[in-house]
Design a protein around this motif. Structure first.
Motif, mmCIF file in Angstrom:
data_model
loop_
_atom_site.group_PDB
_atom_site.id
_atom_site.type_symbol
_atom_site.label_atom_id
_atom_site.label_comp_id
_atom_site.label_asym_id
_atom_site.label_seq_id
_atom_site.Cartn_x
_atom_site.Cartn_y
_atom_site.Cartn_z
ATOM 1 N N PHE A 113 50.964 34.135 31.670
ATOM 2 C CA PHE A 113 50.537 33.879 32.947
ATOM 3 C C PHE A 113 49.640 35.173 33.756
ATOM 4 O O PHE A 113 49.065 34.886 34.751
ATOM 5 N N LYS A 114 50.171 36.255 33.478
ATOM 6 C CA LYS A 114 49.307 37.393 34.067
ATOM 7 C C LYS A 114 48.194 37.180 33.478
ATOM 8 O O LYS A 114 46.891 37.563 34.275
ATOM 9 N N PHE A 115 47.838 37.093 32.326
ATOM 10 C CA PHE A 115 46.632 37.008 31.529
ATOM 11 C C PHE A 115 45.722 35.724 32.101
ATOM 12 O O PHE A 115 44.613 35.868 32.532
ATOM 13 N N LEU A 116 46.523 34.627 32.339
ATOM 14 C CA LEU A 116 45.970 33.550 33.110
ATOM 15 C C LEU A 116 45.423 33.847 34.347
ATOM 16 O O LEU A 116 44.115 33.554 35.013
ATOM 17 N N GLY A 117 46.072 34.478 35.071
ATOM 18 C CA GLY A 117 45.863 34.738 36.489
ATOM 19 C C GLY A 117 44.809 35.818 36.697
ATOM 20 O O GLY A 117 43.808 35.507 37.761
ATOM 21 N N ILE A 118 44.605 36.585 35.718
ATOM 22 C CA ILE A 118 43.539 37.582 35.607
ATOM 23 C C ILE A 118 42.257 36.984 35.448
ATOM 24 O O ILE A 118 41.261 37.290 35.984
ATOM 25 N N GLY A 119 42.130 36.048 34.525
ATOM 26 C CA GLY A 119 41.088 35.176 34.258
ATOM 27 C C GLY A 119 40.548 34.360 35.539
ATOM 28 O O GLY A 119 39.337 34.301 35.808
#
Length: 199
Positions: free
Chosen positions: A134-140
């Motif tokens: 979810f950190k990666f999804l938020g970054i995207g």
């Protein structure tokens, strides 16, 4: 007649300019996206590395560790965007540029960490793997916002310069007309239809 037909053949060549301009703009956009992606990709790695480092070496909560990582990545990204992706953009108002960069980066930070906050505290997905997902999804999602805002408001494009050949053309035409007027003055017809003398 020969001169007239030659001029008629060269006229259709002018509409090509808009098509070439569109291709040029598309090419510049593709290069810009590639450079933005290169810097952004490196920033994602910095973000995730700092995030996991802080999580495993401190007792900070997930979202606080994420915010620290985001701030570090923002500083890294500014250097990359200013001196690589947008190094040819206007540098005249760096105070304004920095202010807008921080403003839009703060919005991106809220978007990025809002996704992680919702997953962690809204759904209880707080395992190391889930936090990274979810950190990666938020970054995207935050990156899409940053790309639009940075290129539109922060790193402004310089005004397009008119080609030198286009600027010189009117001057050359004016000189040619002046020369012809001097060498071959216009003859005006008389009222009875006979040609009058040169003026």
């Amino acid at each position: 007649m020969g001169h007239g037909s030659s001029g008629a053949q060269t006229a259709p060549a002018t509409p090509r300019a808009p098509r070439e301009g569109v291709r040029g703009r598309i090419g510049r956009l593709v290069r810009e996206v590639a450079k933005f992606g290169a810097v952004g990709g490196a920033g994602v790695l910095v973000n995730l590395l700092v995030f996991n480092f802080v999580r495993h070496t401190t007792d900070l909560q997930v979202v606080r560790a994420s915010i620290i990582a985001t701030v570090v990545a923002i500083a890294f990204n500014y250097v990359g965007f200013r001196y690589f992706t947008y190094r040819d953009r206007d540098k005249s108002g760096q105070t304004r540029e920095m202010s807008l960069f921080l403003l839009f980066s703060a919005v991106g930070l809220v978007i990025e960490n809002g996704v992680l906050y919702t997953a962690t505290y809204g759904f209880g997905w707080d395992s190391p793997l889930q936090s990274n997902i979810f950190k990666f999804l938020g970054i995207g999602i935050g990156t899409l916002f940053r790309f639009w805002s940075y290129r539109s408001w922060v790193f402004r494009a310089l005004p397009a310069r008119e080609p030198a050949a286009t600027q010189a053309a009117p001057q050359a035409t004016t000189r040619a007309e002046t020369f012809l007027e001097h060498e071959h003055p216009t003859t005006l017809p008389r009222a009875d239809g006979a040609p009058a003398g040169r003026r």
